[in-house]
Design a protein around this motif. Structure first.
Motif, short mmCIF file in Angstrom:
data_model
loop_
_atom_site.label_atom_id
_atom_site.label_comp_id
_atom_site.label_asym_id
_atom_site.label_seq_id
_atom_site.Cartn_x
_atom_site.Cartn_y
_atom_site.Cartn_z
N GLN A 46 3.96 5.79 6.66
CA GLN A 46 2.79 5.94 5.80
C GLN A 46 1.94 7.12 6.24
OE1 GLN A 46 -0.15 2.70 5.75
NE2 GLN A 46 -0.28 2.94 3.54
N ASN A 47 1.71 7.24 7.54
CA ASN A 47 0.91 8.36 8.06
C ASN A 47 1.55 9.70 7.71
OD1 ASN A 47 -0.80 6.48 9.16
ND2 ASN A 47 -0.02 6.67 11.25
N ARG A 48 2.87 9.78 7.91
CA ARG A 48 3.57 11.04 7.66
C ARG A 48 3.60 11.37 6.17
NH1 ARG A 48 7.14 13.32 11.18
NH2 ARG A 48 5.86 12.23 12.70
N THR B 104 13.91 5.75 -1.89
CA THR B 104 14.34 5.10 -0.65
C THR B 104 13.16 4.39 0.02
OG1 THR B 104 16.06 6.76 -0.30
CG2 THR B 104 15.38 5.47 1.62
N ILE B 105 12.02 5.06 0.04
CA ILE B 105 10.82 4.46 0.63
C ILE B 105 10.39 3.23 -0.16
CG2 ILE B 105 8.36 4.84 1.07
CD1 ILE B 105 9.05 7.76 1.71
N GLN B 106 10.44 3.33 -1.48
CA GLN B 106 10.03 2.20 -2.32
C GLN B 106 10.98 1.02 -2.14
OE1 GLN B 106 9.67 3.81 -6.29
NE2 GLN B 106 8.09 5.26 -5.66
N PHE B 107 12.26 1.30 -1.97
CA PHE B 107 13.22 0.21 -1.74
C PHE B 107 12.93 -0.49 -0.42
CE2 PHE B 107 17.36 -1.18 0.05
CZ PHE B 107 17.63 -2.20 -0.85
N ALA B 108 12.60 0.30 0.61
CA ALA B 108 12.24 -0.29 1.90
C ALA B 108 10.99 -1.15 1.77
CB ALA B 108 12.04 0.81 2.94
N CYS B 109 10.05 -0.69 0.97
CA CYS B 109 8.82 -1.47 0.74
C CYS B 109 9.13 -2.77 0.02
CB CYS B 109 7.82 -0.64 -0.07
SG CYS B 109 7.10 0.75 0.84
N ASP B 110 10.03 -2.71 -0.94
CA ASP B 110 10.42 -3.93 -1.67
C ASP B 110 11.03 -4.95 -0.71
OD1 ASP B 110 9.51 -2.86 -4.02
OD2 ASP B 110 11.48 -2.22 -4.72
N ARG B 111 11.86 -4.46 0.21
CA ARG B 111 12.45 -5.37 1.21
C ARG B 111 11.37 -5.98 2.10
NH1 ARG B 111 17.52 -2.75 4.27
NH2 ARG B 111 17.77 -4.92 4.91
N ALA B 112 10.39 -5.16 2.46
CA ALA B 112 9.31 -5.66 3.31
C ALA B 112 8.47 -6.70 2.58
CB ALA B 112 8.43 -4.49 3.76
N SER C 68 0.83 -1.21 0.00
CA SER C 68 0.00 0.00 0.00
C SER C 68 0.86 1.26 0.00
CB SER C 68 -0.92 -0.01 1.22
OG SER C 68 -1.62 1.21 1.35
N LEU C 69 1.89 1.27 0.85
CA LEU C 69 2.78 2.43 0.93
C LEU C 69 3.53 2.64 -0.38
CD1 LEU C 69 4.16 4.71 2.47
CD2 LEU C 69 5.72 3.02 3.46
N ARG C 70 3.96 1.56 -0.98
CA ARG C 70 4.69 1.68 -2.26
C ARG C 70 3.80 2.30 -3.33
NH1 ARG C 70 7.32 0.34 -6.71
NH2 ARG C 70 9.51 -0.30 -6.54
N SER C 71 2.55 1.87 -3.36
CA SER C 71 1.61 2.41 -4.34
C SER C 71 1.40 3.91 -4.12
CB SER C 71 0.28 1.66 -4.23
OG SER C 71 -0.68 2.20 -5.11
N GLU C 72 1.28 4.31 -2.87
CA GLU C 72 1.08 5.73 -2.56
C GLU C 72 2.31 6.55 -2.96
OE1 GLU C 72 -0.19 6.38 1.45
OE2 GLU C 72 -1.65 4.75 1.39
N SER C 73 3.49 6.00 -2.70
CA SER C 73 4.71 6.74 -3.04
C SER C 73 4.88 6.88 -4.55
CB SER C 73 5.93 6.05 -2.43
OG SER C 73 6.17 4.79 -3.03
N GLU C 74 4.45 5.87 -5.29
CA GLU C 74 4.53 5.94 -6.75
C GLU C 74 3.63 7.05 -7.30
OE1 GLU C 74 3.53 2.00 -7.90
OE2 GLU C 74 5.59 1.25 -7.78
N LYS C 75 2.47 7.21 -6.69
CA LYS C 75 1.56 8.29 -7.12
C LYS C 75 2.16 9.66 -6.81
CE LYS C 75 -2.61 5.48 -6.52
NZ LYS C 75 -3.85 5.28 -5.71
#
Length: 241
Positions: free
Chosen positions: A205-207, A106-114, A86-93
């Motif tokens: 995600q909230n921030r 950086t956020i997307q990379f962390a999401c990929d690891r998760a 969900s967070l990755r999708s939001e960051s892509e938008k």
């Protein structure tokens, strides 16, 4: 009989479909009427394979308490993967409307690891089910050395995380030397790391949802959370290696 799975229940399958779609459109230059169905097929097929793997009976540990802890860890890992998707999708938008591409990457990379966490937990579980299932002192000491080495170059929250990890490993080494099963303590420590990771992921995600990415202070706060998240993920990687 083969039954298809709902891809929304399997974040890795959704990620696989997204990658195929991106390659098909941007690299192979396929038209949308071909690329979109192709990505859909890959997504559904991946979800079906993952569902079949889940349905296969797992070997049981001769330790009911450990089995319960391990099952909770698996469930937590799945929840983290779903939140990361969900967070990755939001960051892509957001990437379409901001110049802060480095932060979002950086956020997307962390999401990929998760997203990889559930499969890594499964691999970890298989090792616990192995014939030589009691954790060896040598392996634990090697993990402790890696943690201590990282701790010397860390500060703040990252150093606190590593100190907690080192304390847990020392406890497990003591158990192993006494001939006791240190696996449950290891799984509990991993569960704590996963819980902490989930908390930081939620904060991030909230921030991200409420921050103005044109505000320097807001961007720095997001970077700080991303760094904290990466620290937890690095510590989990030590446990799961």
């Amino acid at each position: 009989m083969l039954t298809f799975a709902n891809p929304l229940h399997y974040p890795l399958a959704v990620l696989a479909g997204g990658v195929v779609l991106a390659i098909a459109v941007r690299v192979a230059r396929l038209p949308s009427p071909i690329a979109i169905p192709l990505a859909g097929v890959v997504t559904v097929a991946s979800a079906t394979v993952l569902k079949q793997k889940e349905s296969q009976p797992r070997p049981t540990l001769q330790n009911p308490a450990l089995e319960r802890e391990l099952q909770q860890v698996r469930q937590q890992a799945q929840l983290i993967a779903q939140k990361a998707e969900s967070l990755r999708s939001e960051s892509e938008k957001l990437a379409l409307a901001t110049t802060e591409m480095e932060l979002l990457s950086t956020i997307q990379f962390a999401c990929d690891r998760a997203l990889e966490l559930p499969s890594k937990i499964d691999q970890f579980s298989q090792r616990l089910h192995g014939t030589d299932s009691l954790l060896s002192v040598t392996d634990l000491q090697q993990q402790l050395q890696e943690v201590e080495a990282k701790k010397t170059n860390s500060s703040g929250v990252a150093r606190q995380q590593l100190q907690q990890l080192a304390t847990s490993l020392k406890h497990n080494i003591t158990l192993a030397r006494q001939g006791e099963d240190a696996r449950q303590a290891q799984v509990i420590a991993l569960a704590t790391l996963i819980t902490d990771t989930a908390g930081v992921l939620q904060q991030l995600q909230n921030r991200l949802r409420t921050s103005n990415l044109e505000d320097t202070q807001a961007v720095e706060e997001l970077r700080s959370l991303s760094t904290e998240l990466a620290g937890f993920q690095d510590n989990m990687a030590l446990f799961l290696s």
